[in-house]
Design an enzyme around this catalytic site. Structure first.
Site, PDB file in Angstrom:
ATOM      1  N   HIS A   1       0.843  -1.187   0.000  1.00 32.50           N
ATOM      2  CA  HIS A   1       0.000   0.000   0.000  1.00 32.50           C
ATOM      3  C   HIS A   1       0.883   1.243   0.000  1.00 32.50           C
ATOM      4  O   HIS A   1       2.033   1.205   0.450  1.00 32.50           O
ATOM      5  CB  HIS A   1      -0.907  -0.024   1.235  1.00 32.50           C
ATOM      6  CG  HIS A   1      -1.917   1.071   1.267  1.00 32.50           C
ATOM      7  ND1 HIS A   1      -1.681   2.283   1.865  1.00 32.50           N
ATOM      8  CD2 HIS A   1      -3.182   1.137   0.770  1.00 32.50           C
ATOM      9  CE1 HIS A   1      -2.738   3.054   1.740  1.00 32.50           C
ATOM     10  NE2 HIS A   1      -3.672   2.384   1.081  1.00 32.50           N
TER      11      HIS A   1
ATOM     12  N   THR B   1       1.174   3.673   1.822  1.00 30.38           N
ATOM     13  CA  THR B   1       1.696   4.130   3.114  1.00 30.38           C
ATOM     14  C   THR B   1       2.910   3.343   3.591  1.00 30.38           C
ATOM     15  O   THR B   1       3.521   3.711   4.594  1.00 30.38           O
ATOM     16  CB  THR B   1       0.604   4.033   4.195  1.00 30.38           C
ATOM     17  OG1 THR B   1       0.127   2.679   4.248  1.00 30.38           O
ATOM     18  CG2 THR B   1      -0.550   4.975   3.883  1.00 30.38           C
ATOM     19  N   LYS B   2       3.262   2.280   2.894  1.00 28.47           N
ATOM     20  CA  LYS B   2       4.341   1.411   3.358  1.00 28.47           C
ATOM     21  C   LYS B   2       5.713   1.886   2.884  1.00 28.47           C
ATOM     22  O   LYS B   2       5.834   2.762   2.030  1.00 28.47           O
ATOM     23  CB  LYS B   2       4.080  -0.026   2.892  1.00 28.47           C
ATOM     24  CG  LYS B   2       2.777  -0.620   3.407  1.00 28.47           C
ATOM     25  CD  LYS B   2       2.750  -0.658   4.931  1.00 28.47           C
ATOM     26  CE  LYS B   2       1.541  -1.405   5.479  1.00 28.47           C
ATOM     27  NZ  LYS B   2       0.284  -0.684   5.299  1.00 28.47           N
ATOM     28  N   VAL B   3       6.768   1.271   3.429  1.00 26.96           N
ATOM     29  CA  VAL B   3       8.149   1.617   3.073  1.00 26.96           C
ATOM     30  C   VAL B   3       8.370   1.483   1.570  1.00 26.96           C
ATOM     31  O   VAL B   3       8.995   2.337   0.933  1.00 26.96           O
ATOM     32  CB  VAL B   3       9.133   0.717   3.851  1.00 26.96           C
ATOM     33  CG1 VAL B   3      10.556   0.889   3.326  1.00 26.96           C
ATOM     34  CG2 VAL B   3       9.090   1.044   5.338  1.00 26.96           C
ATOM     35  N   PHE B   4       7.859   0.397   1.005  1.00 30.16           N
ATOM     36  CA  PHE B   4       7.883   0.144  -0.439  1.00 30.16           C
ATOM     37  C   PHE B   4       6.447  -0.055  -0.883  1.00 30.16           C
ATOM     38  O   PHE B   4       5.666  -0.710  -0.188  1.00 30.16           O
ATOM     39  CB  PHE B   4       8.712  -1.102  -0.753  1.00 30.16           C
ATOM     40  CG  PHE B   4       8.538  -1.607  -2.155  1.00 30.16           C
ATOM     41  CD1 PHE B   4       9.277  -1.066  -3.192  1.00 30.16           C
ATOM     42  CD2 PHE B   4       7.630  -2.621  -2.440  1.00 30.16           C
ATOM     43  CE1 PHE B   4       9.113  -1.518  -4.498  1.00 30.16           C
ATOM     44  CE2 PHE B   4       7.462  -3.088  -3.738  1.00 30.16           C
ATOM     45  CZ  PHE B   4       8.212  -2.526  -4.768  1.00 30.16           C
TER      46      PHE B   4
END
Length: 365
Positions: free
Chosen positions: A179, A181-184
């Site tokens: 998603h 919002t994640k780091v990747f």
């Protein structure tokens, strides 16, 4: 304003090159060339085999459950709602066991006690909270004792290693969220890493309506494939992910250095690497919680109560084996800003304001 989170922005020139290749080929989905390229690059970068890209992290959990024939599971009450909602939507009979008060992950002792009371569950679904690995060896020992499969919700753990090995290699399956919002990320997306190749092959059929080679139909499936445009975003962002994780980790470490002894921090696994996805603080006093959140908001600094309510309370019709630690933590955990576009100055601004608010509150009381 210091935002709680800011999604990574792909380099538009690189992204456009990938998108043009998709338009030229006319292959937009259904395991296209970018899908295969991203799969191979992620397996190499993460140090895993049998990685299956899917449309989102929620479907990743559902596909893992369907593939492993999970009809009932014990899970954590302290996680994002998707961990539970994915199970319930899939029709998995779900129960809750309590967490460790220091690591915030599923407690192996509590899990063992729960299974000693009721051994009817097929699996354990545990979340690596904020990228902090569970005690995977103890959970594995409990699972083997009671003959349970293990699925790890690894949505927060992109790039995290335990003693140099990818955390995704533990359990029967680990699920990832890509998603925004994640780091990747791939805007929306996710993946499942399977321990066994046969499970991977079964899951690959399931996410394509259950279609086998050619047009033969097997077990009923679903459409959970990741399309080529989203793979293009992933390939673009993957080029710079090392620098992103390095920067986020430095910010995380600075937060911990500045707030150690000031507030309660999540206890990190001593043998695990970091990826800097989230930083949580715990404030037991409700008035002080409110004061900190208000002070941050006044200075245009975003924060969030994370994760509240405890999932066993939100889904009270599901069985639980006692979740008092989760109840306590969800009443006092605050998530602070952390993303790739923050600076060290931003972290100092946040931490100094927290310290000042604690001092002022102490004096006024």
């Amino acid at each position: 304003m210091i935002a709680l989170n800011k999604p990574l922005r792909p380099n538009i020139t690189k992204l456009t090159t990938y998108l043009e290749s998709v338009n030229e080929s006319g292959w937009y989905t259904n395991f296209g060339p970018l899908h295969e390229q991203l799969t191979k690059r992620l397996e190499a970068y993460l140090g895993v085999k049998h990685l299956l890209l899917v449309a989102n992290g929620t479907l990743a959990i559902q596909v893992a459950c369907k593939t492993l024939n999970i009809n009932s599971a014990i899970t954590t009450p302290f996680s994002f709602v998707a961990t539970t909602s994915a199970l319930l939507w899939q029709g998995v009979n779900t129960a809750y066991s309590d967490i460790n008060p220091q690591t915030y992950n599923l407690c192996p002792t509590a899990l063992s006690n729960a299974l000693a009371q009721d051994n009817s569950y097929d699996a354990v679904v545990a979340t690596h909270i904020c990228g902090n690995p569970c005690d995977v060896h103890e959970i594995q020992s409990v699972a083997e004792q009671y003959n349970k499969k293990i699925i790890y919700d690894a949505a927060h753990t992109f790039g995290v290693k335990l003693n140099g090995e990818s955390i995704l290699n533990f359990g029967d399956a680990s699920t990832l969220s890509f998603h925004a919002t994640k780091v990747f990320h791939t805007v929306e997306g996710g993946a499942v890493v399977f321990k066994n190749k046969a499970d991977y092959e079964k899951a690959k059929q399931l996410i394509n309506f259950g279609i086998k080679d050619g047009d033969e139909l097997g077990e009923p499936g679903i459409n959970a494939k990741l399309n080529e445009y989203q793979c293009a975003v992933g390939l673009t962002l993957l080029d710079d992910i090392e620098q992103v994780i390095k920067h986020r980790t430095a910010l995380f470490n600075l937060y911990c250095s500045e707030l150690k002894g000031v507030v309660k921090l999540q206890q990190w696994h001593s043998e695990a690497s970091l990826n800097g996805i989230y930083v949580l603080i715990y404030i037991a006093d409700e008035y002080l919680q409110h004061s900190i959140i208000t002070a941050l908001a006044t200075e245009n600094i975003q924060s969030r109560r994370y994760f509240t309510p405890s999932l066993d309370i939100a889904y009270s019709e599901q069985k639980n084996f006692g979740c008092n630690v989760s109840h306590t933590l969800t009443k006092g955990v605050i998530c602070l800003p952390l993303h790739a576009y923050m600076t060290t100055e931003d972290v100092f601004q946040v931490t100094n304001l927290i310290k000042k608010t604690i001092q002022l509150t102490a004096v006024s009381s």
